[in-house]
Structures are given as C-alpha cells and as structure tokens.
Design an enzyme around this catalytic site. Structure first.
Site, mmCIF file in Angstrom:
data_model
loop_
_atom_site.group_PDB
_atom_site.id
_atom_site.type_symbol
_atom_site.label_atom_id
_atom_site.label_comp_id
_atom_site.label_asym_id
_atom_site.label_seq_id
_atom_site.Cartn_x
_atom_site.Cartn_y
_atom_site.Cartn_z
ATOM 1 N N HIS A 85 13.158 46.218 47.589
ATOM 2 C CA HIS A 85 12.202 46.639 48.701
ATOM 3 C C HIS A 85 12.714 47.313 49.872
ATOM 4 C CE1 HIS A 85 8.693 44.686 46.617
ATOM 5 N NE2 HIS A 85 9.343 43.629 46.805
ATOM 6 N N HIS A 122 6.471 43.440 41.396
ATOM 7 C CA HIS A 122 6.270 44.470 42.750
ATOM 8 C C HIS A 122 7.034 45.710 42.510
ATOM 9 C CE1 HIS A 122 6.422 39.808 44.217
ATOM 10 N NE2 HIS A 122 5.309 40.282 44.887
HETATM 11 ZN ZN LIG Z 1 9.047 40.928 43.201
#
Ligand SMILES: [Zn+2]
Length: 309
Positions: free
Chosen positions: A125, A164
């Site tokens: 991220h 994710h």
């Molecule tokens: Zn994750």
C-alpha cells in the site's frame, strides 16, 4: 538450486500497539512454521538494512527523510489511523526493504533459484510519496527497482494475491512499459483502488477483482484466464510476488474463501511462468495475513512449493 529465506529479528520490533492486526506475532508464527523439519534445507539469511539510495529509486528523498524523522524515540506515533510508528519501526522497515534487495541480488546473481522474504511492516500500500495501510516503504517495488538498476534485467512483473489491492505497487508500475503489475483482490475493499478499468499507460496493469465470498473457483479462474496470459505476453525477466495470505477463509480482515491449497496452486502456476520466461527467478515477499494459524500454514505451504520448484 536452493530457496533462500530472508528475515531479521528487527522486524519484530515494529510495535503497532495492543489489538492491531499487523502485529509482531504474525512474523513469529511464520518463522516458527518455517522451523519445521520440512524446511531443513531452506537457506536462512539475515536481511540487511536498505540504503537511502535503494529506497530513493522508488520514494522521493524528502519523503524518506520525513518518514524516518517521524519515528518516535518512545511511545507511539502514527501516519494514519492504521499505520502506527514505534521506536523500532525505522529499522524494521529498512530491514523489510533490505530483505527484498538482498533476495533480488541472490536470485539474480544465480546464488539461488528463488527466495522468500518473511518481513514486516508490509509494503504494497505504500505509495512513492505516502505511507499508508500498515505499509512504510514499498518493499517489493524497492526490490524491483534494484533488479533493474543493478542486474540489467529489463522486465519485472509483480503478482499480488493479497486480498487487498496493492495501490502503491500499481502506482510504481503504471507508467513504465517494462514493469507489470497483476493483482487478484476482493472488490470493493480497502484501499478502493484496483478497478478493472485501471490498465496502466501500456496495458501493463491487470486488476482481477473478486466479489466478497469468492473462493477457489473464482480465484483460479482469474489467475488462469487473466494473469497468466498477460504474464506470458509480458515475458518477465524476473517474477516477484506480493504474497499476502489475507484472502484465506479464516482471515478476519478479508472476505474471500481461499485455503492453503489455493496458495500452493497459484505458487505452482507462477513457478511455471518464471520457468518459461525468467529462468525460474522468483522473489516472493510477505504482505498481509491476519489469522495467525492461516498465515503460518499458508506461508509454509507457499515456501514449501517454492522449494520444490
Ligand atoms: Zn492485505
């Protein structure tokens, strides 16, 4: 040739506070699972600290300085509600990125066929100029940039099967025709990026979105019909994996329904791609995974599969 394992005790000293899912016990259970006699021939190495120059291939110098300056001398600090800083965070984050750099050196230098980096904090991220979502530096991106800068490898593909979307890794890749990013992830879910419409400037991004509750059939179909063909046309010189295990059915954060068998299967498929195009070279990096038992078992299954490559 052998499989290498890179880790470092400093990665345990990133203290996210009571009740935080991205806790040091994650790494403890992973390392403990890899102590089993199945892994007797795993070649274990201490991760070095990433250098400023290595980080700055991905992250602007002022951002690296600001991030390291934000590390508290005691207590806790934070970047956002999820992304916590403790006195040990700086060295942990430098070891996490440094592990991937060292793994790239070992695999691209022909010392090992493939490598797994058991590190935290995770990285996918982390945007070039913004830490977020438990991630400080984008470990896999720092490794990919290092491979191209120092090993004369032109094309690097990063496959991300964390539940994710790896927004930061996509940002790193999307404007460079010699980088490929392919992700399977639950949609919609944090961080909100990763729509199928995000294709990159050169069609070098493939986002395979899976609906909540999707399991093995949907996951394998997406890999087989979207990611593998795209990888075969990209023809990477090095294959990197953002190996998050929070798409496991037991995971409290993700809502997908995968099991250890699915992680073995996708690892085998990626080994076949690396064998076809990249002389078998794979560097895999731990990302998420928040059910301790599922994380330990899934990581062990992934690494065991890499060892028989
Ligand atoms: Zn994750």
């Amino acid at each position: 040739m052998n499989t290498l394992l890179f880790s470092h005790p400093d990665c345990l000293d990133h203290d996210t506070g009571y009740g935080h899912p991205e806790c040091a016990d994650r790494l403890r259970v992973v390392l403990s699972a890899l102590e089993d006699e199945t892994f007797m021939f795993l070649d274990r190495r201490d991760a070095p600290l990433a250098t400023r120059a290595q980080l700055e291939r991905v992250h602007p110098p002022a951002h690296v300085t600001a991030l390291l300056d934000a590390i508290p001398a005691d207590g806790h600090g934070s970047i956002d509600a999820d992304t916590v800083l403790s006195p040990g965070t700086g060295r942990a984050a430098l070891r996490a990125a440094g592990a991937v750099v060292a793994a790239v050196d070992a695999v691209c230098g022909g010392e090992a066929r493939n490598a797994f980096c058991a590190v935290r904090p995770p990285g996918h991220h982390a945007e070039p100029d913004q830490a977020m979502g438990f991630c400080l530096f984008n470990n896999v991106a720092v490794g990919a940039a290092h491979a191209r800068a120092t090993h004369r490898l032109r094309r690097v593909a990063i496959i991300d099967f964390d539940v994710h979307h790896g927004n930061g890794t996509q940002t790193f890749c999307e404007q460079d025709a010699d980088l490929f990013y392919g992700s399977t992830h639950q949609w919609p879910l944090y961080p909100g990026t990763g729509s199928v419409k995000e294709r990159g400037m050169f069609g070098n991004i493939v986002n395979a979105c899976l609906p909540p509750m999707a399991g093995s059939p949907e996951f394998r179909h997406a890999i087989q019909t979207q990611l593998i063909p795209a990888l075969d046309s990209f023809k990477p010189d090095l294959l990197m994996i953002s190996a998050g295990f929070d798409a496991h059915m037991r995971d409290p954060v993700g809502g997908l329904d995968l099991t250890e068998d699915d992680f073995v299967w996708v690892t085998q498929k990626l080994i076949e791609v690396a064998d076809r195009h990249a002389k078998g070279r794979i560097v895999s990096v731990l990302e998420g995974g928040y059910d301790l038992r599922a994380l330990a078992n899934s990581t062990a299954a992934h690494v065991k599969t890499l060892m028989v490559a």
